[in-house]
Design a protein around this motif. Structure first.
Motif, PDB file in Angstrom:
ATOM      1  N   VAL A 237      -2.971 -13.396   0.622  1.00 30.06           N
ATOM      2  CA  VAL A 237      -4.080 -13.209   1.559  1.00 30.06           C
ATOM      3  C   VAL A 237      -3.607 -12.434   2.793  1.00 30.06           C
ATOM      4  O   VAL A 237      -4.245 -11.467   3.232  1.00 30.06           O
ATOM      5  CB  VAL A 237      -4.668 -14.571   1.976  1.00 30.06           C
ATOM      6  N   ALA A 238      -2.479 -12.842   3.338  1.00 28.87           N
ATOM      7  CA  ALA A 238      -1.981 -12.215   4.572  1.00 28.87           C
ATOM      8  C   ALA A 238      -1.665 -10.740   4.369  1.00 28.87           C
ATOM      9  O   ALA A 238      -1.959  -9.908   5.234  1.00 28.87           O
ATOM     10  CB  ALA A 238      -0.737 -12.961   5.057  1.00 28.87           C
ATOM     11  N   CYS A 239      -1.070 -10.413   3.227  1.00 26.33           N
ATOM     12  CA  CYS A 239      -0.628  -9.036   2.996  1.00 26.33           C
ATOM     13  C   CYS A 239      -1.757  -8.114   2.564  1.00 26.33           C
ATOM     14  O   CYS A 239      -1.546  -6.899   2.435  1.00 26.33           O
ATOM     15  CB  CYS A 239       0.486  -9.022   1.952  1.00 26.33           C
ATOM     16  N   CYS A 240      -2.945  -8.667   2.348  1.00 28.46           N
ATOM     17  CA  CYS A 240      -4.102  -7.839   2.012  1.00 28.46           C
ATOM     18  C   CYS A 240      -4.977  -7.536   3.224  1.00 28.46           C
ATOM     19  O   CYS A 240      -5.957  -6.782   3.109  1.00 28.46           O
ATOM     20  CB  CYS A 240      -4.944  -8.521   0.936  1.00 28.46           C
ATOM     21  N   ARG A 241      -4.655  -8.115   4.371  1.00 30.96           N
ATOM     22  CA  ARG A 241      -5.452  -7.854   5.568  1.00 30.96           C
ATOM     23  C   ARG A 241      -5.267  -6.416   6.045  1.00 30.96           C
ATOM     24  O   ARG A 241      -4.195  -5.818   5.846  1.00 30.96           O
ATOM     25  CB  ARG A 241      -5.052  -8.820   6.679  1.00 30.96           C
ATOM     26  N   PRO A 242      -6.279  -5.844   6.693  1.00 29.44           N
ATOM     27  CA  PRO A 242      -6.160  -4.465   7.179  1.00 29.44           C
ATOM     28  C   PRO A 242      -4.943  -4.231   8.060  1.00 29.44           C
ATOM     29  O   PRO A 242      -4.296  -3.182   7.971  1.00 29.44           O
ATOM     30  CB  PRO A 242      -7.468  -4.256   7.955  1.00 29.44           C
ATOM     31  N   SER A 243      -4.605  -5.191   8.906  1.00 30.90           N
ATOM     32  CA  SER A 243      -3.444  -5.016   9.783  1.00 30.90           C
ATOM     33  C   SER A 243      -2.157  -4.917   8.968  1.00 30.90           C
ATOM     34  O   SER A 243      -1.246  -4.142   9.310  1.00 30.90           O
ATOM     35  CB  SER A 243      -3.346  -6.169  10.783  1.00 30.90           C
ATOM     36  N   ALA A 244      -2.063  -5.714   7.903  1.00 29.04           N
ATOM     37  CA  ALA A 244      -0.884  -5.657   7.046  1.00 29.04           C
ATOM     38  C   ALA A 244      -0.837  -4.342   6.279  1.00 29.04           C
ATOM     39  O   ALA A 244       0.236  -3.740   6.110  1.00 29.04           O
ATOM     40  CB  ALA A 244      -0.875  -6.839   6.071  1.00 29.04           C
ATOM     41  N   LYS A 250       2.971   2.337   7.467  1.00 27.39           N
ATOM     42  CA  LYS A 250       4.032   2.786   8.374  1.00 27.39           C
ATOM     43  C   LYS A 250       5.404   2.585   7.742  1.00 27.39           C
ATOM     44  O   LYS A 250       6.291   3.451   7.872  1.00 27.39           O
ATOM     45  CB  LYS A 250       3.942   2.036   9.699  1.00 27.39           C
ATOM     46  N   LEU A 251       5.581   1.463   7.057  1.00 27.24           N
ATOM     47  CA  LEU A 251       6.853   1.215   6.374  1.00 27.24           C
ATOM     48  C   LEU A 251       7.074   2.249   5.267  1.00 27.24           C
ATOM     49  O   LEU A 251       8.209   2.699   5.049  1.00 27.24           O
ATOM     50  CB  LEU A 251       6.861  -0.195   5.782  1.00 27.24           C
ATOM     51  N   ALA A 252       6.007   2.629   4.572  1.00 26.54           N
ATOM     52  CA  ALA A 252       6.126   3.620   3.503  1.00 26.54           C
ATOM     53  C   ALA A 252       6.515   4.987   4.059  1.00 26.54           C
ATOM     54  O   ALA A 252       7.346   5.694   3.486  1.00 26.54           O
ATOM     55  CB  ALA A 252       4.808   3.716   2.735  1.00 26.54           C
ATOM     56  N   VAL A 253       5.925   5.357   5.170  1.00 29.34           N
ATOM     57  CA  VAL A 253       6.262   6.641   5.803  1.00 29.34           C
ATOM     58  C   VAL A 253       7.721   6.635   6.252  1.00 29.34           C
ATOM     59  O   VAL A 253       8.453   7.623   6.064  1.00 29.34           O
ATOM     60  CB  VAL A 253       5.312   6.917   6.982  1.00 29.34           C
TER      61      VAL A 253
END
Length: 338
Positions: A237-244, A250-253
Motif C-alpha cells: 500500500v505504501a509503495c503504491c502511493r503517489p508520493s512513493a 527519482k531513484l530510477a533517474v
C-alpha cells in the motif's frame, strides 16, 4: 540440455566484509518513511493478514480492476503459482533471464524449452525464435542478467490466442518512466512486479501479479492461505502511493546516471559491457571470468557469476549499479586484477 544451477542467486555471492555488487537491491535498507510505516503495523501482527487494501492500492496504481490483481509473497511466488495453476503443453523460457521461472516449471513436472537470445545481437528479443506452439512463455523486461529492455511492441507480438505470455517486470520501476511496460494490460499477458529492488525489501517478500480476472482466479486458487504477510501488505500500500511513485522515479533517474558512470568506467578499463543495459545492473564478459571473480572477492568485492544463467558462461559477470564512490573503488580494484 546443459545443466545449470537454477537456484543460484546473487545472495549466495555475498559474505561478511564484502562490498556487495552481486545483489540487485539498490537501497541498503528501506527508506525511513517506509520503516516507520512498517513499525507502526507491528501491533496488528496478532491478526491474520489480509491483502484487500494492497490489492486496491495496486489496482489504482496501474489503472486495473481489483479482480485483475493478486498480491504475492514477492514476485518469485508467482512463478510457483503459475507452474501449479496451469498445465502447458509447451512451456518456453526466454534466456538468459532470471532462472526461477524455469525452476518452478520443472519442479511442477513441466518440460521446458529454452530460447537463447544471441549475445552477438545484444540479447535483443526475436519474437520469431519463440516456437509457434508454445502456450506458456516467460520473458523478463528488463531482463536479468542482461539488463536489456525489450520493446513493448515486440512483447505484444508474442501474445496470441491459446498462449499465456508472462512478462517479469521486477526491475521496470528502476527504468525512468517505466517505458515499455505492459502493466496497463494486454490480452493473454501476465505481468509480475516486485517491491524488492527499489525499496530494499528483499527480506519482506512483496510483489504482485497483473492479469485478466480468470487468470488471477486460477492463481488465487493455488496460493497458500495467508502467504502474504501483514507487513508485506502494508509495504505494498505504501509503495503504491503517489508520493512513493514520485520518489521511485527519482531513484530510477539516479540509478540510470550511476549506471552510465559505471559503463563508462568499465569501457575505459577495457571491459566489454554486453547489450544495451537499461536496468540497475550490467552484464560484462572478461577473460578468465571465474578467476577474476575470485580475485575480486579477495579484494573485498562480491559480483554475480554468470554461468548459472542458461546461455552464459564462466566469463560472464553481472555487476549491480552502486553509487559513484563505490564504483570508483571497484574499478580501481578491477584494473589491478585485469
Amino acid at each position: 540440455m546443459p545443466d545449470y544451477d537454477l537456484h543460484h542467486h546473487g545472495d549466495r555471492e555475498v559474505g561478511p566484509g564484502l562490498i556487495d555488487l552481486a545483489v540487485n537491491v539498490r537501497l541498503p535498507r528501506p527508506p525511513l518513511w517506509l520503516r516507520e510505516e512498517l513499525a507502526s503495523a507491528l501491533d496488528s501482527l496478532a491478526a491474520y493478514p489480509s491483502t484487500v487494501d494492497a490489492v486496491s492500492a495496486v489496482a489504482e496504481r496501474h489503472g486495473r480492476a481489483s479482480s485483475e490483481v493478486l498480491v504475492t509473497a514477492g514476485a518469485a511466488e508467482a512463478f510457483t503459482l503459475l507452474a501449479s495453476a496451469f498445465r502447458p503443453d509447451h512451456a518456453v523460457v526466454v534466456h538468459p533471464q532470471f532462472t526461477e521461472p524455469e525452476a518452478a516449471l520443472r519442479a511442477a513436472g513441466h518440460p521446458v524449452s529454452r530460447v537463447i537470445l544471441s549475445e552477438a545481437d545484444g540479447f535483443v528479443l526475436d519474437p520469431g525464435a519463440v516456437p509457434s506452439d508454445a502456450d506458456l512463455v516467460f520473458v523478463g523486461n528488463p531482463t536479468n542478467p542482461t539488463s536489456v529492455l525489450h520493446p513493448a511492441s515486440a512483447l505484444r507480438s508474442l501474445a496470441r490466442p491459446g498462449r499465456l505470455l508472462v512478462v517479469d517486470e521486477a526491475f521496470l520501476d528502476a527504468v525512468p518512466g517505466e517505458v515499455e511496460s505492459l502493466a496497463a494490460g494486454h490480452p493473454g499477458v501476465v505481468v509480475l512486479r516486485s517491491l524488492t529492488k527499489t525499496w530494499g525489501l528483499a527480506g519482506l517478500r512483496a510483489g504482485y501479479v497483473l492479469a485478466s480476472a480468470d487468470v488471477i482466479e486460477r492463481l488465487r486458487a493455488v496460493q497458500v492461505p495467508w502467504s502474504v504477510s501483514t507487513l508485506a501488505g502494508v509495504a505494498t500500500v505504501a509503495c503504491c502511493r503517489p508520493s512513493a511513485l514520485e520518489e521511485a522515479e527519482k531513484l530510477a533517474v539516479a540509478a540510470e546516471a550511476d549506471r552510465e558512470y559505471l559503463v563508462s568506467g568499465l569501457a575505459a578499463s577495457g571491459v566489454d559491457v554486453l547489450g544495451d543495459p537499461r536496468g540497475p545492473f550490467v552484464l560484462v564478459r572478461v577473460p578468465e571470468g571465474a578467476s577474476v571473480r575470485a580475485r575480486l572477492r579477495e579484494a573485498g568485492y562480491a559480483v554475480r557469476r554468470g554461468d548459472t544463467f542458461p546461455g552464459l558462461g564462466p566469463d560472464h559477470l553481472r555487476l549491480a549499479v552502486r553509487d559513484r564512490a563505490t564504483t570508483d573503488a571497484f574499478l580501481t580494484a578491477l584494473r589491478k586484477i585485469l
